[in-house]
Design an enzyme around this catalytic site. Structure first.
Site, PDB file in Angstrom:
ATOM      1  N   THR A 194      17.827  33.093   0.050  1.00 48.85           N
ATOM      2  CA  THR A 194      18.268  31.762  -0.355  1.00 48.85           C
ATOM      3  C   THR A 194      17.863  30.772   0.730  1.00 48.85           C
ATOM      4  O   THR A 194      17.879  31.104   1.914  1.00 48.85           O
ATOM      5  CB  THR A 194      19.796  31.704  -0.543  1.00 48.85           C
ATOM      6  OG1 THR A 194      20.427  32.035   0.708  1.00 48.85           O
ATOM      7  CG2 THR A 194      20.252  32.673  -1.616  1.00 48.85           C
ATOM      8  N   HIS A 195      17.516  29.553   0.317  1.00 46.71           N
ATOM      9  CA  HIS A 195      17.105  28.531   1.285  1.00 46.71           C
ATOM     10  C   HIS A 195      17.643  27.170   0.841  1.00 46.71           C
ATOM     11  O   HIS A 195      17.501  26.808  -0.329  1.00 46.71           O
ATOM     12  CB  HIS A 195      15.572  28.480   1.383  1.00 46.71           C
ATOM     13  CG  HIS A 195      15.084  27.529   2.424  1.00 46.71           C
ATOM     14  ND1 HIS A 195      15.123  27.819   3.768  1.00 46.71           N
ATOM     15  CD2 HIS A 195      14.581  26.272   2.325  1.00 46.71           C
ATOM     16  CE1 HIS A 195      14.660  26.784   4.448  1.00 46.71           C
ATOM     17  NE2 HIS A 195      14.329  25.841   3.600  1.00 46.71           N
TER      18      HIS A 195
END
Length: 197
Positions: free
Chosen positions: A108-109
């Protein structure tokens, strides 16, 4: 089919907790089998609460990044996970670890990649004067936040936002998106091999 997950964390583990809560439902098609961390992360308390085994591989205990990576990989692979989720894991994985696990290795970013890669995505978006940012779930490759994008969700930036307030709003989106992505991988609606081809 129910898939098995190893989740990697470095901090508070809010994404991990979202996955653990989802996995506690009998209908959810995934189970967290182990949690890994690179430090005594606060988020390990979530693993303890849910009775999930965890392991700690601290880079400071190793002579090289490669040696650390080999131990991390050994700890991950002993659980034979169907999917490895980097959920706020703040270290770049060595190339041999990525090569062994990808494409069943996702991250996830807190930005709409390819914009604002790296560890300071929220700060960078604010400094850039952006009006919109968001969250991305992507396959990890050997670059920094450069792997194939699986899913994205935009988040508007309020003129009054601080790095903290914006990041908290992004995290809410990120948690929901990660849970949905793991579900869709488990049910075959997302094919990681095709995305990474």
């Amino acid at each position: 089919m129910v898939i098995s997950l190893v989740v990697l964390i470095s901090g508070s583990g809010s994404n991990l907790r979202a996955l653990l809560e989802a996995c506690s439902s009998p209908e959810f098609p995934a189970r967290v089998v182990a949690v890994g961390a690179d430090n005594e992360a606060d988020g390990l308390a979530h693993a303890e609460e849910y009775g999930i085994p965890y392991f700690l591989v601290d880079p400071r205990a190793f002579h090289s990044r490669e040696e650390w990576g080999r131990e991390l990989l050994a700890q991950i692979t002993q659980w034979t996970p169907d999917l490895v989720v980097s959920a706020g894991f703040m270290r770049i994985l060595p190339a041999d670890v990525v090569a062994r696990l990808t494409p069943r290795l996702i991250n996830t970013h807190p930005a709409l990649l390819p914009r604002y890669p790296g560890a300071h995505a929220v700060r960078d978006a604010l400094a850039d004067g952006a009006t919109v940012t968001g969250a991305t779930v992507h396959i990890i490759d050997e670059g920094v936040d450069t792997g194939p994008i699986i899913r994205q969700h935009a988040v508007d930036i309020d003129p009054a936002d601080t790095e903290h307030t914006l990041h908290e709003r992004i995290k809410t989106v990120e948690r929901d998106m990660l849970v949905a992505t793991v579900r869709d991988i488990a049910t075959g609606q997302i094919n990681l091999e095709e995305l990474s081809a």
